[in-house]
Scaffold this active site. Structure first.
Site, mmCIF file in Angstrom:
data_model
loop_
_atom_site.group_PDB
_atom_site.id
_atom_site.type_symbol
_atom_site.label_atom_id
_atom_site.label_comp_id
_atom_site.label_asym_id
_atom_site.label_seq_id
_atom_site.Cartn_x
_atom_site.Cartn_y
_atom_site.Cartn_z
ATOM 1 N N SER A 22 63.552 -23.269 44.860
ATOM 2 C CA SER A 22 63.553 -24.289 43.657
ATOM 3 C C SER A 22 64.353 -23.691 42.439
ATOM 4 O O SER A 22 64.621 -22.380 42.722
ATOM 5 C CB SER A 22 62.072 -24.610 42.886
ATOM 6 O OG SER A 22 61.542 -23.338 42.678
ATOM 7 N N LEU B 265 67.456 -24.421 41.464
ATOM 8 C CA LEU B 265 68.761 -24.345 41.811
ATOM 9 C C LEU B 265 69.863 -25.119 40.875
ATOM 10 O O LEU B 265 70.902 -25.007 40.930
ATOM 11 C CB LEU B 265 69.128 -24.761 43.283
ATOM 12 C CG LEU B 265 68.821 -24.031 44.486
ATOM 13 C CD1 LEU B 265 68.939 -24.723 45.696
ATOM 14 C CD2 LEU B 265 69.458 -22.680 44.293
ATOM 15 N N GLY B 266 69.212 -25.687 40.047
ATOM 16 C CA GLY B 266 69.929 -26.683 39.074
ATOM 17 C C GLY B 266 70.405 -27.943 39.575
ATOM 18 O O GLY B 266 71.501 -28.461 39.541
ATOM 19 N N GLU C 38 53.996 -32.336 48.853
ATOM 20 C CA GLU C 38 54.017 -33.508 47.758
ATOM 21 C C GLU C 38 55.123 -34.391 47.698
ATOM 22 O O GLU C 38 54.900 -35.474 47.002
ATOM 23 C CB GLU C 38 53.771 -32.640 46.316
ATOM 24 C CG GLU C 38 54.606 -31.742 46.195
ATOM 25 C CD GLU C 38 54.222 -30.871 44.621
ATOM 26 O OE1 GLU C 38 53.268 -31.119 44.240
ATOM 27 O OE2 GLU C 38 55.385 -30.568 44.061
ATOM 28 N N CYS D 295 59.975 -30.644 13.191
ATOM 29 C CA CYS D 295 58.711 -31.207 13.611
ATOM 30 C C CYS D 295 57.463 -30.332 13.069
ATOM 31 O O CYS D 295 57.478 -30.048 11.866
ATOM 32 C CB CYS D 295 58.516 -31.384 14.884
ATOM 33 S SG CYS D 295 57.159 -32.515 15.244
ATOM 34 N N GLU E 213 45.919 -29.229 11.620
ATOM 35 C CA GLU E 213 45.916 -28.618 13.167
ATOM 36 C C GLU E 213 45.629 -27.313 13.215
ATOM 37 O O GLU E 213 44.838 -26.745 14.058
ATOM 38 C CB GLU E 213 47.589 -28.933 13.435
ATOM 39 C CG GLU E 213 47.413 -28.623 15.083
ATOM 40 C CD GLU E 213 48.883 -28.727 15.382
ATOM 41 O OE1 GLU E 213 49.978 -28.865 14.654
ATOM 42 O OE2 GLU E 213 49.121 -28.840 16.894
ATOM 43 N N HIS F 74 62.712 -34.847 15.988
ATOM 44 C CA HIS F 74 63.460 -33.877 16.961
ATOM 45 C C HIS F 74 64.714 -34.304 17.206
ATOM 46 O O HIS F 74 65.155 -35.006 18.153
ATOM 47 C CB HIS F 74 62.549 -33.860 18.249
ATOM 48 C CG HIS F 74 61.493 -33.185 18.078
ATOM 49 N ND1 HIS F 74 61.249 -31.858 18.317
ATOM 50 C CD2 HIS F 74 60.105 -33.729 18.063
ATOM 51 C CE1 HIS F 74 59.921 -31.446 18.126
ATOM 52 N NE2 HIS F 74 59.200 -32.614 18.008
ATOM 53 N N GLU G 32 67.352 -32.770 18.062
ATOM 54 C CA GLU G 32 67.918 -32.142 19.154
ATOM 55 C C GLU G 32 68.014 -33.241 20.371
ATOM 56 O O GLU G 32 68.806 -32.753 21.384
ATOM 57 C CB GLU G 32 67.082 -30.986 19.701
ATOM 58 C CG GLU G 32 65.715 -30.898 20.124
ATOM 59 C CD GLU G 32 64.648 -31.042 18.935
ATOM 60 O OE1 GLU G 32 65.027 -31.164 17.719
ATOM 61 O OE2 GLU G 32 63.535 -30.464 19.213
HETATM 62 N N1 GLN Z 1 51.707 -30.010 16.399
HETATM 63 C C1 GLN Z 1 52.480 -30.770 15.534
HETATM 64 C C2 GLN Z 1 52.121 -32.254 15.646
HETATM 65 O O1 GLN Z 1 51.357 -32.698 16.594
HETATM 66 C C3 GLN Z 1 53.972 -30.782 15.891
HETATM 67 C C4 GLN Z 1 54.427 -31.325 16.744
HETATM 68 C C5 GLN Z 1 55.862 -30.871 17.445
HETATM 69 O O2 GLN Z 1 56.529 -29.832 16.632
HETATM 70 N N2 GLN Z 1 56.287 -31.777 18.247
HETATM 71 O O3 GLN Z 1 52.303 -33.032 14.561
#
Ligand code: GLN
Length: 551
Positions: free
Chosen positions: A13, A15-16, A150, A385, A409, A514, A516
């Site tokens: 596994s 291997l890209g 699997e 986030c 949290e 996010h 990204e």
């Molecule tokens: N733990 C945080 C939340 O649930 C941040 C989540 C995250 O960084 N994706 O809000």
């Protein structure tokens, strides 16, 4: 009629296969075809949302809120398309659907069996994108390697598809190791894995052989003979400097034309030049930018680490390349700062700091300390986030002087819960319904005019992808803003804070989203782009501060 390209793996596994799938898709796309991709994950989890990133790599979030294996990220980045969550099929989803139908009596008294009932369910799901009628090619990557218990039903399902008249090409990705003692590349593992594939009725059309060095003619001939394929259909996939160069490696071996020929399709337009230029550019960068990623998943070795943060790393690369800079990533373990606060000074050795997303309690204090440090020392900062939530905690504690302010949290009993549950999450958490219940997927934000975020996006409404349960507590927004923190974007109803920035800092920007996940090689994320620009200029800021301090 849609054409399926099924990508399977053998020997080992890792291997890209995801990169191979994305790269095959890319060359077809560069030749004018409309392409999409799917990933089959044989695990029982219904999605990747409950998987620990250190175990399975990053959880990729789709526009429509799917929590998926990171390979979907490769497909989206290479192909520059948004892929919906139903393009990820897991055993959990398939069995779940079959069992539900059985309970409803939909099998009309039949004995429900792996073949045909489970395989029928798989085929239905694999064929679903074709129903949209807009794709020439659907690439389907089957996770794991041939011979795994699997995934056997998935192999069986795609075997049946070919028999039933679907246009299917099989690409098998294998590994050709070089044994040190012999100094010779060995094809036997490839032969064995193809033997397994043929035993279950699948003859590969192409073998993509991963290896350290390009495959020589002797190995090609051997693989061809023993695996029952033509020499030309053995594709060498040797180590290369950039994953984005893999499509060119395939193009050099004429893989696109060979695929089209087997499917009796014409080679259409060819627009490979911009991609070639992009690769040439990124190979010729002489100035570097060093970005520190402060995280907590560091006890597991660097190879896994880069998997846990892959989209952040790729977004840093895209933005750096767009600014003609060679990106260098430095991993910084936030727990180090907790053990030894003098280490915070090391943050000055990088050009910018990212605090990425994260869950749980470990390493949190070190991240807050790092944010305070970069805030006070004019080091460019991008918070993603959790990174934004902790920037708020730092600001509340150290600037607004709300002693003990925290995220719920981390500290359920904090006097000043500046980060709190999104209200809908309260019941979800009480009932322990953890799967697919976060605030997930694409949400819009309204951006305040004249802010840094506004300038970076050049828009007053933007959408980014989300994955979180907590948010900035609206009750503290006024206090935080009075102390100088600027919330530069919020949800259209004004309740959820989506972006923040510090107007007097060279670059201190964070988002609840996010970004990204929307960064692409040729279209960097605006926030990352701004961050990298600021990081590239960090020396100037620091010098200016030094001059100010002297004055
Ligand atoms: N733990 C945080 C939340 O649930 C941040 C989540 C995250 O960084 N994706 O809000």
């Amino acid at each position: 009629m849609v054409n399926y390209i099924i990508v399977t793996g053998g020997v080992v596994s890792g291997l890209g296969k995801g990169i191979t799938t994305a790269s095959v898709g890319k060359i077809l796309q560069l030749h004018g075809y409309n392409v999409t991709a799917m990933k089959i994950d044989p695990y029982i989890n219904c999605d990747a949302g409950t998987l620990r990133p250190t175990e399975h790599g990053e959880v990729w979030v789709t526009e429509d809120g799917g929590e998926i294996d990171q390979d979907l990220g490769h497909y989206e980045r290479f192909l520059d398309i948004n892929i919906p969550k139903h393009h990820n099929i897991t055993s959990g989803q398939v069995y779940g659907a079959v069992i539900e139908k059985e309970r409803k009596g939909e099998y009309l008294g039949k004995t429900v069996q792996p073949i045909p009932h489970v395989t029928d369910e798989i085929k239905k799901r694999v064929r679903r994108p074709a129903k949209e009628g807009k794709f020439d090619f659907v690439l389907v990557e089957i996770g794991g390697t041939v011979g795994d218990y699997e995934n056997v039903l998935f192999f069986e399902a795609v075997r049946q598809m070919k028999l039933e008249g679907d246009k299917v090409i099989f690409i098998h990705v294998t590994y050709v190791p070089v044994l040190d003692a012999l100094g010779e590349a060995k094809t036997k593992p490839t032969q064995h894995s193809v033997k397994l594939l043929r035993e279950i009725g699948i003859q590969p059309d192409f073998i993509v052989a991963r290896s350290d060095d390009p495959l020589d003619i002797v190995r090609r001939e051997k693989i061809a003979l023993f695996c029952n394929i033509h020499e030309d259909d053995v594709i060498s996939d040797s180590n290369i400097d950039h994953v984005y160069a893999v499509p060119l490696l395939f193009e050099e071996q004429d893989l696109c034309r060979k695929i089209l020929k087997k499917l009796h399709l014409r080679k259409d337009v060819e627009d490979i030049k911009p991609w070639k230029e992009f690769i040439t550019n990124i190979r010729n960068l002489d100035t570097a930018v060093t970005i520190g990623i402060v995280g907590k998943y560091f006890d597991i070795g660097t190879s896994k680490l880069s998997d846990s943060y892959i989209s952040v790393i790729e977004a840093v690369k895209h933005a750096s390349w767009a600014n003609n800079l060679e990106p260098k990533i430095q991993w910084i373990d936030s727990k180090d700062f907790e053990d030894n606060p003098t280490k915070l000074k090391t943050l000055e050795s990088v050009d910018g700091i990212i605090i990425p997303g994260g869950f749980g309690l470990s390493g949190i204090q070190g991240k807050i300390d790092a944010i305070k440090y970069v805030r006070e020392h004019n080091i460019p900062f991008l918070g993603l986030c959790l990174g934004m939530q902790l920037a708020v905690v730092d600001y509340a504690q150290h600037v607004c002087k709300l002693e003990g302010a925290h995220s719920k949290e981390v500290n359920k009993h904090t006097r000043y819960p500046v980060i709190d549950y999104i209200p809908e999450q309260v019941n979800i958490l009480q009932e322990s319904r953890y799967g697919a219940t976060m605030r997930l997927g694409s949400y819009p934000a309204v951006i305040k005019k004249g802010t840094i975020v506004n300038k970076l996006y050049n828009a007053t409404e933007v959408t980014e992808r989300h994955r979180h349960r907590y948010e900035v507590n609206p009750e503290y927004v006024e206090t935080l803003e009075k102390c100088g923190l600027m919330f530069s974007g919020h949800s259209p109803d004004g309740v959820l804070m989506e972006f923040l920035e510090l107007p007097d800092h060279p670059f201190f920007v964070a988002t609840q989203a996010h970004p990204e996940f929307k960064s692409r090689p040729l279209k960097p994320s605006p926030l990352f782009n701004g961050f990298i620009k600021a990081a590239a200029k960090k020396k100037e800021y620091i010098d200016k501060t030094a001059i100010k301090q002297l004055a």
